[in-house]
Design a protein around this motif. Structure first.
Motif, PDB file in Angstrom:
ATOM      1  N   ASP A 158       0.836  -1.201   0.000  1.00 38.59           N
ATOM      2  CA  ASP A 158       0.000   0.000   0.000  1.00 38.59           C
ATOM      3  C   ASP A 158       0.874   1.256   0.000  1.00 38.59           C
ATOM      4  O   ASP A 158       1.992   1.250   0.508  1.00 38.59           O
ATOM      5  N   TYR A 159       0.341   2.323  -0.580  1.00 40.28           N
ATOM      6  CA  TYR A 159       1.017   3.612  -0.501  1.00 40.28           C
ATOM      7  C   TYR A 159      -0.029   4.717  -0.608  1.00 40.28           C
ATOM      8  O   TYR A 159      -1.125   4.530  -1.167  1.00 40.28           O
ATOM      9  N   THR A 160       0.313   5.863  -0.061  1.00 42.73           N
ATOM     10  CA  THR A 160      -0.531   7.057  -0.182  1.00 42.73           C
ATOM     11  C   THR A 160       0.244   8.091  -0.984  1.00 42.73           C
ATOM     12  O   THR A 160       1.309   8.551  -0.567  1.00 42.73           O
ATOM     13  N   PHE A 161      -0.286   8.448  -2.142  1.00 46.05           N
ATOM     14  CA  PHE A 161       0.385   9.408  -3.024  1.00 46.05           C
ATOM     15  C   PHE A 161       0.099  10.827  -2.532  1.00 46.05           C
ATOM     16  O   PHE A 161      -1.045  11.192  -2.290  1.00 46.05           O
ATOM     17  N   LYS A 162       1.158  11.619  -2.379  1.00 43.83           N
ATOM     18  CA  LYS A 162       0.989  12.993  -1.886  1.00 43.83           C
ATOM     19  C   LYS A 162       1.309  14.038  -2.946  1.00 43.83           C
ATOM     20  O   LYS A 162       0.508  14.922  -3.230  1.00 43.83           O
ATOM     21  N   GLU A 163       2.493  13.956  -3.536  1.00 49.30           N
ATOM     22  CA  GLU A 163       2.887  15.017  -4.465  1.00 49.30           C
ATOM     23  C   GLU A 163       3.966  14.506  -5.411  1.00 49.30           C
ATOM     24  O   GLU A 163       4.832  13.711  -5.033  1.00 49.30           O
ATOM     25  N   SER A 164       3.928  14.977  -6.680  1.00 53.56           N
ATOM     26  CA  SER A 164       4.998  14.730  -7.629  1.00 53.56           C
ATOM     27  C   SER A 164       5.029  15.862  -8.645  1.00 53.56           C
ATOM     28  O   SER A 164       4.030  16.144  -9.299  1.00 53.56           O
ATOM     29  N   THR A 165       6.179  16.537  -8.765  1.00 50.77           N
ATOM     30  CA  THR A 165       6.317  17.610  -9.754  1.00 50.77           C
ATOM     31  C   THR A 165       6.897  17.088 -11.061  1.00 50.77           C
ATOM     32  O   THR A 165       7.074  17.845 -12.010  1.00 50.77           O
ATOM     33  N   ILE A 166       7.232  15.804 -11.106  1.00 52.40           N
ATOM     34  CA  ILE A 166       7.626  15.162 -12.361  1.00 52.40           C
ATOM     35  C   ILE A 166       6.395  14.446 -12.891  1.00 52.40           C
ATOM     36  O   ILE A 166       5.895  13.503 -12.280  1.00 52.40           O
ATOM     37  N   GLU A 167       5.893  14.920 -14.004  1.00 54.88           N
ATOM     38  CA  GLU A 167       4.613  14.440 -14.503  1.00 54.88           C
ATOM     39  C   GLU A 167       4.585  12.929 -14.694  1.00 54.88           C
ATOM     40  O   GLU A 167       3.579  12.264 -14.415  1.00 54.88           O
ATOM     41  N   ALA A 168       5.711  12.377 -15.175  1.00 59.19           N
ATOM     42  CA  ALA A 168       5.736  10.937 -15.448  1.00 59.19           C
ATOM     43  C   ALA A 168       5.723  10.090 -14.181  1.00 59.19           C
ATOM     44  O   ALA A 168       5.304   8.928 -14.194  1.00 59.19           O
TER      45      ALA A 168
END
Length: 507
Positions: A154-164
């Motif tokens: 499991d993971y909780t996605f928070k932020e990514s400034t790399i679109e890919a």
């Protein structure tokens, strides 16, 4: 799944002398009353060679050129009536052993009745007489089985400034990681030395590896995809800071991208080929060394060694003992003694003690608590399983030698903590943070490993003979994507269990 032909398990006798070398005897040994398989039974051909049945009661015995039709097959197991008759009289694919009625030997009855503690003291006092620690040459077969189960991803996605590097990509990462993996390694060879790891050598005769290469290919493709994304989105003079909990690690972008060499760059391609050749040389060099080290570690656990962690004899004051039964191993009377720790020791089990010479001929043990635990900042580890069996047989010099050893180990690992990958660049004005991936992970896995060693022959050698041994480090294991019943043809090994026989790689 590819199934194995039924004929592989049936007794096979070919009387033609021209085909004697390729003959095998295969069968299953079961309890005549319960029809349950009998593990660890000894199968011996006219005192020439022998093998142990596996946990399913199966065995296969190779017949060499010295085989004669008059040779008999002898089958024995503790608590059962021994069975011996000429090979051509075994006509069924199942051999039944009858449980032995216990009739106490009059000599044993008339002797002093030992308490459990007195019996263990007698065992301890006779260790040096019953077990040798001299230099030997052992012809052995060594099987390592490893299974891993990924129970939580499991993971909780928070932020990514790399679109890919988005949720879709992370989902594909988790999808690529196999939930179940198995890996089997088998080795036939000669193991030289004593119980000092610095005084041991191994020469390999044959080896195999059975696993699914596709799992490796999937992870390699994922790594290439990840490198390609980074290469397109980060600056060459950047560096990354990986933060997980309270700690941070720096990593140069060049280090991350080093494995993503441009195939059009001749120099880079040349270096990559040289590195690949070096890895192959190391693999040849270290495969045998790794197996020797593994065998040395396992052999160092034998209970009669002073520094063994199986200390229920050398540290007997720390355990409680109880005589629970009496049986026979062949014609030898044997006490069955259970042991458990008084306070903080790790193991409980059962000892099978020869009543005539106080030698332990069999040990079954298992841990009563986790052997090691660790928990810090969202990372936990639990070594929850450690159990095994050891069988010993009396040699020509009346000392006992290890005949079969099996151990099973298990560890659980869980990681539950935040993870940040931050790109930094000192040449950028103002805030130098360029890109960031932030998420919280919750992963758990359980791995179990099983080691099996069967020793066919043990002979004493001198220090000079050991010194003269040249180790064979060039032999590599043959890779098998599916179980191949023909691979060990011509060699006596311990039979594979059902999981190995039915193993097949994904299409």
């Amino acid at each position: 799944m590819r199934s194995i032909p039924t004929r592989f398990y049936v007794f096979l006798f070919i009387i033609s002398c021209s085909q004697i070398y390729s003959q095998t005897v295969s069968s299953i040994i079961k309890d005549a009353e319960t029809q349950q398989p009998i593990p660890y039974a000894t199968v011996q051909l006219s005192n020439k060679k022998g093998v142990i049945t596996n946990e399913e009661g199966r065995f296969t015995l190779q017949l060499d050129q010295q085989f004669k039709e008059a040779d008999s097959l002898f089958i024995s197991c503790m608590g059962y009536v021994g069975l011996g008759k000429p090979l051509n009289q075994f006509t069924e694919n199942v051999i039944l052993l009858t449980p032995k009625t216990i009739e106490l030997n009059p000599v044993i009855v008339s002797n002093k009745q030992f308490t459990a503690e007195e019996l263990i003291e007698a065992v301890k006092n006779n260790l040096d007489k019953n077990y040798s620690q001299n230099i030997t040459k052992k012809r052995l077969f060594f099987r390592e089985s490893y299974h891993q189960h990924l129970s939580k991803t499991d993971y909780t996605f928070k932020e990514s400034t790399i679109e890919a590097l988005n949720e879709r990509f992370l989902d594909s990462v988790l999808h690529t990681i196999p939930k179940e993996t198995s890996h089997y390694t088998e080795v036939l060879g000669d193991f030289y030395g004593d119980y000092n790891k610095d005084n041991q050598k191994l020469t390999l005769i044959k080896a195999s590896e059975l696993y699914d290469k596709q799992n490796e290919l999937d992870l390699t493709a994922l790594e290439e995809k990840f490198n390609d994304i980074l290469k397109k989105n980060i600056k060459p003079d950047s560096y990354f800071k990986i933060k997980s909990g309270l700690f941070g690690t720096k990593m140069d972008a060049d280090e991350i991208l080093a494995s993503a060499a441009d195939s059009t760059d001749v120099d880079a391609l040349k270096k990559e080929m040289e590195a690949k050749q070096k890895r192959e040389e190391n693999r040849k060099k270290y495969f045998a060394s790794h197996k020797k080290r593994a065998l040395g570690n396992i052999m160092g656990k034998l209970f009669f060694l002073e520094d063994s962690n199986l200390n229920f004899i050398n540290k007997n004051r720390r355990y409680k003992y109880n005589i629970v039964d009496f049986t026979y191993m062949g014609d030898q009377p044997v006490y069955l003694v259970d042991f458990e720790p008084k306070r903080s020791e790790d193991y409980k089990g059962r000892l099978y003690i020869n009543a005539d010479d106080f030698a332990i001929v069999r040990v079954n043990y298992s841990n009563v608590k986790s052997l090691k635990t660790f928990k810090l900042l969202g990372v936990s580890m639990d070594q929850f399983l450690a159990q095994g069996t050891m069988l010993f047989a009396k040699g020509m010099n009346n000392q006992y030698k290890l005949q079969y050893l099996e151990e099973e180990l298990g560890t659980k690992v869980r990681i539950k903590r935040p993870l940040k990958i931050i790109e930094l660049n000192k040449h950028v004005k103002g805030r130098n943070k360029q890109n960031e991936l932030s998420l919280k992970i919750d992963m758990a896995t359980m791995g179990t490993s099983k080691h099996q060693i069967i020793i066919f022959d043990t002979e004493s050698i001198s220090s000079a003979q050991l010194e003269a041994v040249t180790e064979n480090n060039d032999l590599l294991p043959t890779y098998m994507p599916d179980f191949d019943p023909e691979f060990w043809k011509g060699h006596t090994i311990i039979e594979p269990n059902k999981a190995i026989r039915e193993f097949t790689s994904a299409e």
